[in-house]
Design an enzyme around this catalytic site. Structure first.
Site, PDB file in Angstrom:
ATOM      1  N   LYS A   2      21.435  12.396  32.022  1.00 38.48           N
ATOM      2  CA  LYS A   2      21.455  13.847  31.809  1.00 38.48           C
ATOM      3  C   LYS A   2      20.513  14.489  32.813  1.00 38.48           C
ATOM      4  O   LYS A   2      19.385  14.010  32.977  1.00 38.48           O
ATOM      5  CB  LYS A   2      20.954  14.181  30.390  1.00 38.48           C
ATOM      6  CG  LYS A   2      21.718  13.486  29.292  1.00 38.48           C
ATOM      7  CD  LYS A   2      21.101  13.724  27.919  1.00 38.48           C
ATOM      8  CE  LYS A   2      21.894  12.985  26.849  1.00 38.48           C
ATOM      9  NZ  LYS A   2      21.260  12.998  25.532  1.00 38.48           N
ATOM     10  N   GLU A   5       0.838  -1.209   0.000  1.00 40.21           N
ATOM     11  CA  GLU A   5       0.000   0.000   0.000  1.00 40.21           C
ATOM     12  C   GLU A   5       0.873   1.260   0.000  1.00 40.21           C
ATOM     13  O   GLU A   5       0.580   2.233  -0.677  1.00 40.21           O
ATOM     14  CB  GLU A   5      -0.914   0.015   1.234  1.00 40.21           C
ATOM     15  CG  GLU A   5      -2.157  -0.840   1.053  1.00 40.21           C
ATOM     16  CD  GLU A   5      -2.917  -0.985   2.358  1.00 40.21           C
ATOM     17  OE1 GLU A   5      -3.953  -0.320   2.520  1.00 40.21           O
ATOM     18  OE2 GLU A   5      -2.436  -1.744   3.228  1.00 40.21           O
ATOM     19  N   CYS A  34      54.408 -19.617  -2.980  1.00 37.59           N
ATOM     20  CA  CYS A  34      53.452 -20.073  -1.973  1.00 37.59           C
ATOM     21  C   CYS A  34      52.053 -19.627  -2.384  1.00 37.59           C
ATOM     22  O   CYS A  34      51.795 -18.425  -2.544  1.00 37.59           O
ATOM     23  CB  CYS A  34      53.820 -19.489  -0.611  1.00 37.59           C
ATOM     24  SG  CYS A  34      52.592 -19.814   0.662  1.00 37.59           S
ATOM     25  N   LYS A  50      29.683   3.471  31.077  1.00 31.71           N
ATOM     26  CA  LYS A  50      29.958   2.499  30.015  1.00 31.71           C
ATOM     27  C   LYS A  50      29.814   1.077  30.534  1.00 31.71           C
ATOM     28  O   LYS A  50      30.085   0.796  31.694  1.00 31.71           O
ATOM     29  CB  LYS A  50      31.389   2.695  29.507  1.00 31.71           C
ATOM     30  CG  LYS A  50      31.615   3.992  28.761  1.00 31.71           C
ATOM     31  CD  LYS A  50      31.228   3.838  27.307  1.00 31.71           C
ATOM     32  CE  LYS A  50      31.987   4.714  26.360  1.00 31.71           C
ATOM     33  NZ  LYS A  50      33.368   4.521  26.168  1.00 31.71           N
ATOM     34  N   GLU A  52      22.261   9.814  16.704  1.00 30.91           N
ATOM     35  CA  GLU A  52      23.243   8.781  16.398  1.00 30.91           C
ATOM     36  C   GLU A  52      22.709   7.921  15.262  1.00 30.91           C
ATOM     37  O   GLU A  52      21.631   7.337  15.368  1.00 30.91           O
ATOM     38  CB  GLU A  52      23.438   7.943  17.678  1.00 30.91           C
ATOM     39  CG  GLU A  52      24.681   7.138  17.723  1.00 30.91           C
ATOM     40  CD  GLU A  52      25.908   7.908  18.233  1.00 30.91           C
ATOM     41  OE1 GLU A  52      25.839   9.142  18.424  1.00 30.91           O
ATOM     42  OE2 GLU A  52      26.941   7.247  18.408  1.00 30.91           O
ATOM     43  N   SER A  83      31.491  15.896  23.859  1.00 31.43           N
ATOM     44  CA  SER A  83      31.501  14.480  24.210  1.00 31.43           C
ATOM     45  C   SER A  83      31.149  14.343  25.685  1.00 31.43           C
ATOM     46  O   SER A  83      30.800  15.332  26.326  1.00 31.43           O
ATOM     47  CB  SER A  83      32.831  13.833  23.864  1.00 31.43           C
ATOM     48  OG  SER A  83      33.871  14.621  24.340  1.00 31.43           O
ATOM     49  N   LEU A  84      31.226  13.136  26.200  1.00 25.20           N
ATOM     50  CA  LEU A  84      30.743  12.900  27.564  1.00 25.20           C
ATOM     51  C   LEU A  84      31.853  12.411  28.470  1.00 25.20           C
ATOM     52  O   LEU A  84      32.742  11.673  28.043  1.00 25.20           O
ATOM     53  CB  LEU A  84      29.649  11.826  27.531  1.00 25.20           C
ATOM     54  CG  LEU A  84      28.331  12.209  26.860  1.00 25.20           C
ATOM     55  CD1 LEU A  84      27.518  10.964  26.541  1.00 25.20           C
ATOM     56  CD2 LEU A  84      27.537  13.143  27.761  1.00 25.20           C
ATOM     57  N   LYS A 107      23.148   4.528  25.486  1.00 29.42           N
ATOM     58  CA  LYS A 107      24.197   5.192  24.702  1.00 29.42           C
ATOM     59  C   LYS A 107      24.406   4.357  23.438  1.00 29.42           C
ATOM     60  O   LYS A 107      24.968   3.263  23.483  1.00 29.42           O
ATOM     61  CB  LYS A 107      25.480   5.290  25.523  1.00 29.42           C
ATOM     62  CG  LYS A 107      26.556   6.109  24.831  1.00 29.42           C
ATOM     63  CD  LYS A 107      27.677   6.441  25.820  1.00 29.42           C
ATOM     64  CE  LYS A 107      28.686   7.381  25.201  1.00 29.42           C
ATOM     65  NZ  LYS A 107      29.409   6.797  24.083  1.00 29.42           N
TER      66      LYS A 107
HETATM   67  S1  IVH Z   1      24.508  13.247  24.490  1.00 29.51           S
HETATM   68  C1  IVH Z   1      26.455  16.794  25.514  1.00 29.51           C
HETATM   69  N1  IVH Z   1      23.077  11.056  24.313  1.00 29.51           N
HETATM   70  O1  IVH Z   1      28.072   9.452  22.651  1.00 29.51           O
HETATM   71  C2  IVH Z   1      26.143  15.459  25.295  1.00 29.51           C
HETATM   72  N2  IVH Z   1      25.207  11.100  23.290  1.00 29.51           N
HETATM   73  O2  IVH Z   1      30.560  10.383  24.155  1.00 29.51           O
HETATM   74  C3  IVH Z   1      26.593  14.885  24.038  1.00 29.51           C
HETATM   75  N3  IVH Z   1      25.799   9.041  22.110  1.00 29.51           N
HETATM   76  O3  IVH Z   1      29.225  11.998  20.565  1.00 29.51           O
HETATM   77  C4  IVH Z   1      25.964  13.686  23.604  1.00 29.51           C
HETATM   78  N4  IVH Z   1      23.942   7.968  22.524  1.00 29.51           N
HETATM   79  O4  IVH Z   1      27.747  10.252  19.567  1.00 29.51           O
HETATM   80  C5  IVH Z   1      24.231  11.669  24.002  1.00 29.51           C
HETATM   81  N5  IVH Z   1      21.710   9.186  24.205  1.00 29.51           N
HETATM   82  C6  IVH Z   1      22.849   9.798  23.888  1.00 29.51           C
HETATM   83  C7  IVH Z   1      23.835   9.164  23.121  1.00 29.51           C
HETATM   84  C8  IVH Z   1      25.020   9.861  22.853  1.00 29.51           C
HETATM   85  C9  IVH Z   1      25.118   7.917  21.920  1.00 29.51           C
HETATM   86  C10 IVH Z   1      27.162   9.329  21.601  1.00 29.51           C
HETATM   87  C11 IVH Z   1      27.284  10.609  20.830  1.00 29.51           C
HETATM   88  C12 IVH Z   1      28.351  11.411  21.485  1.00 29.51           C
HETATM   89  C13 IVH Z   1      29.042  10.410  22.317  1.00 29.51           C
HETATM   90  C14 IVH Z   1      29.557  11.094  23.559  1.00 29.51           C
END
Ligand code: IVH
Length: 677
Positions: free
Chosen positions: A293, A37, A435, A317, A176, A84-85, A118
């Site tokens: 967060k 459809e 070989c 992690k 992502e 990044s985190l 993540k």
């Molecule tokens: S927040 C300020 N949320 O992890 C916060 N990142 O190490 C920035 N990632 O570059 C990212 N899942 O590629 C956030 N639920 C999520 C995520 C996420 C994957 C990745 C993202 C970022 C990296 C940070």
């Protein structure tokens, strides 16, 4: 052409309907109509648009796949850096995180957190203007990324136009991009069957696919994404908490992870982490941890950011996935340069959603280091990759029927002696091109993507060709005929035709690919490129001395010796001669051995040049040994400013970097190019 209002209204209704169903399917995983459809709706719109091209809009669902392949990606600067985190490695780290935050916020009340998986994929930024997708970019180094709009447009879960209403005039959404595990598995299986390169893990596959220059290739692979935050907004407001923002993004058509929850206080975060740890294996996507967060945006703003990471978020992690199993036997594989690699054949075991039955052991030193023997129970780990590694031998489970692993004295493929030089960790088969295993590997390398990129010449076919005696060296490939190919197993006249066509096409290559394809020990892509730039010609390179090689950037005495010896061998010179006779060719390049005045100088190109494309400018600079980068820093030597140069020019002025007009730049190129000819 005048289009009647009725048809225009019909097209717009169809577009809306398709976008709605697309959203249900890709973002909410809850389709309401069948694929057939959906296709019917899509075809109706396509027909109308074909007939009335003035009705086509850029955000029409029929416009996902742009036709023309790019030659390069443009660099873009993020309006807000992509952060990044920080990581928490234990419950104690998390507790510390909460204490720090409570102190800064001067609060004793329970803090609410948005808890999110993540996703182990590739971060992207999506920029919408007045509800239409204008640009998509990779994260890059967080400040500058690459423009991947054409590829991202092909991802079904990315809305080309936002649904609903109330979006800010400019809105940047971040998320992502990833491959579902199921899709990745199928894709790798297919690649293996076809003899294409298989990807090590879904993340690499996603990154590689997003950097495809031809968006039609991206469109065929089923990428998807989850969005997780808003980068920049202008002209509009957003709700006051992370979870409400995500709900809003979902209403606007974005795909948001369904496992996101609110936790009251850090203890609930820990519970969420544990819950996700056990769910992880069952998900159709890879997650490498969870992100916490602070939910209230006001509190996030009050906390602010450190240099590259926000104070208001932390990632917890997961440890690498591990399992224990038994080593059934150890086999030895022979590589392109004769290197003998031990591989452990394992009792199959489930690990992170895949069955693991092999692990590379790298070399004999590694076996000694691990204390590994046949019959041993070992701990294997998948650190994101498909090929797992043995991390340790589990001492307590030793069996009686154990055997020591011994390096064979002769090659398992050709029977020649195996030699291990004292200073080297690897042992090598001395059979050279006699070989079969080495021959196969060197032909595979020659055909591989970064070398001559011969489509359809997969591992299995190379094996057959060598085993049948049809191919002994790369030059033989170009002598293959339809008559020789068709009788091979799994070879139909059509596939033989395709292979011959691909072989013919591969003859037009570049000097750097050709040098890389030769498979000289120690010469990877980067070294091949340096050699091509420095010598500009294969004859020059063949006739060079060891000392001269050491003068090439990035080449030290060991690699120089290897390159020199390679070209001294008659068999190698003969193969090169035959390849050239068979018509392998490339565009002549300016040698720079005598004109490397720009060596090690860093250039940044900005604005539009009138006399040449940016790619041409880049190539000409690189041919003179210069480095070309995308962003201006204190290390930049020259900024070439074309018409309407923007922020890079401002930054260059601020930093006092030398500026070149297009005219200056062309004069500079000409002076050095002449000098080197
Ligand atoms: S927040 C300020 N949320 O992890 C916060 N990142 O190490 C920035 N990632 O570059 C990212 N899942 O590629 C956030 N639920 C999520 C995520 C996420 C994957 C990745 C993202 C970022 C990296 C940070």
């Amino acid at each position: 052409m005048v289009t009647s209002k009725k048809i225009a209204a019909q097209a717009s209704r169809l577009r809306e309907e398709i976008n709605h169903h697309n959203h249900l399917y890709h973002s909410l995983d809850a389709p309401e109509i069948s694929d057939a459809e959906f296709d019917r709706l899509f075809n109706s719109l396509q027909k109308i648009e074909e007939q009335y091209p003035d009705l086509i809009q850029d955000d029409s669902p029929t416009r996902r796949i742009g036709g023309v392949p790019l030659s390069d990606f443009t660099q873009i600067t993020h309006e807000r850096p992509m952060l990044s985190l920080n990581n928490a490695f234990s419950d104690a780290d998390l507790a510390d995180f909460e204490r720090r935050i409570a102190k800064r916020l001067e609060t004793t009340e329970t803090i609410d957190y948005a808890c999110e998986p993540k996703i182990d994929g590739v971060a992207v930024s999506l920029l919408y203007e007045n509800g239409a997708l204008m640009r998509a970019a990779t994260r890059g180094d967080g400040t500058t990324g690459e423009d991947i709009t054409l590829n991202v447009r092909t991802i079904g879960a990315v809305p080309l136009g936002l649904l609903g209403s109330g979006w800010p005039a400019r809105l940047e959404v971040r998320g992502e991009v990833y491959f579902p595990r199921s899709v990745f598995k199928k894709m790798n299986k297919l690649a293996e069957r076809r003899g294409d390169k298989v990807f090590a893990n879904p993340r690499n596959a996603a990154a590689g696919t997003l950097r495809q220059l031809d968006p039609r290739v991206t469109a065929k692979r089923k990428l998807t994404l989850f969005v997780y935050s808003v980068g920049m907004t202008e002209g509009g407001t957003l709700p006051g908490s992370q979870t409400e923002i995500l709900a809003q993004l979902s209403d606007w058509g974005f795909r948001v992870n369904p496992l996101i929850e609110i936790a009251h206080g850090i203890d609930e975060c820990q519970a969420y982490f544990n819950q996700m740890s056990s769910k992880r294996g069952q998900l159709d996507y890879e997650i490498d941890g969870v992100v916490f967060k602070i939910n209230l945006i006001e509190a996030q703003d009050a906390l602010g950011i450190l240099t590259r990471t926000p104070r208001w978020a932390i990632a917890r992690k997961f440890p690498a996935e591990e399992a224990s199993t038994q080593v059934k036997k150890v086999e030895f594989q022979v590589g392109r340069t004769g290197a003998i690699t031990p591989v452990a054949r394992l009792e199959p075991v489930q690990l992170g959603g895949v069955t693991v039955s092999n692990a590379s052991l790298h070399n004999m030193d590694e076996i000694d280091r691990l204390g590994l023997f046949i019959g041993a129970t070992v701990l294997v780990q998948r650190a994101g990759d498909v090929i797992p590694k043995v991390v340790s031998v589990v001492a307590s489970k030793h069996r009686k029927s154990i055997r020591k692993v011994r390096l064979p004295s002769s090659c398992p493929s050709c029977g020649s002696d195996i030699l291990k030089i004292e200073e080297e960790v690897v042992a090598r088969c001395t059979g050279g091109l006699n070989c079969a295993a080495q021959r196969k590997e060197s032909i595979r390398h020659f055909a591989s993507r970064l070398a001559l990129d011969i489509e359809g010449l997969g591992d299995r076919l190379v094996s057959q060709l060598v085993d049948e005696g049809l191919v002994r060296n790369p030059a033989d490939l170009f002598r293959l005929t339809q008559k020789q190919l068709v009788p091979l197993e799994r070879m139909a006249p059509k596939s033989a035709d395709n292979l011959l066509r691909a072989l013919k096409k591969s003859k037009a290559t570049s000097l750097e690919r050709f040098i890389y394809a030769l498979g000289i020990q120690g010469v990877g892509e980067a070294t091949a490129r340096s050699l091509a730039v420095h010598y500009g010609d294969i004859a020059q390179l063949q006739g060079t001395s060891e000392e001269a090689l050491q003068a090439v950037p990035d080449i030290g005495p060991i690699v120089a010796q290897k390159i020199y010896r390679f070209f001294q061998q008659d068999t190698n010179r003969q193969v090169i001669k035959e390849l050239l006779q068979q018509g392998v060719h490339w565009q002549a390049q300016q040698p720079t051995a005598h004109a490397r005045a720009l060596v090690e100088l860093r250039f940044v190109l900005t604005g539009t040049l009138n006399g040449m494309t940016r790619n041409e400018a880049k190539a000409r600079l690189q041919a003179l040994g210069a480095k070309v980068s995308g962003s201006v820093s204190a290390k930049t030597d020259y900024v070439v400013a074309g018409d309407s140069a923007g922020s890079k020019l401002t930054k260059a002025t601020e930093l006092g970097v030398n500026l070149l007009s297009e005219e200056d730049f062309i004069a500079l190129l000409k002076a050095h190019e002449k000098g080197g000819a």
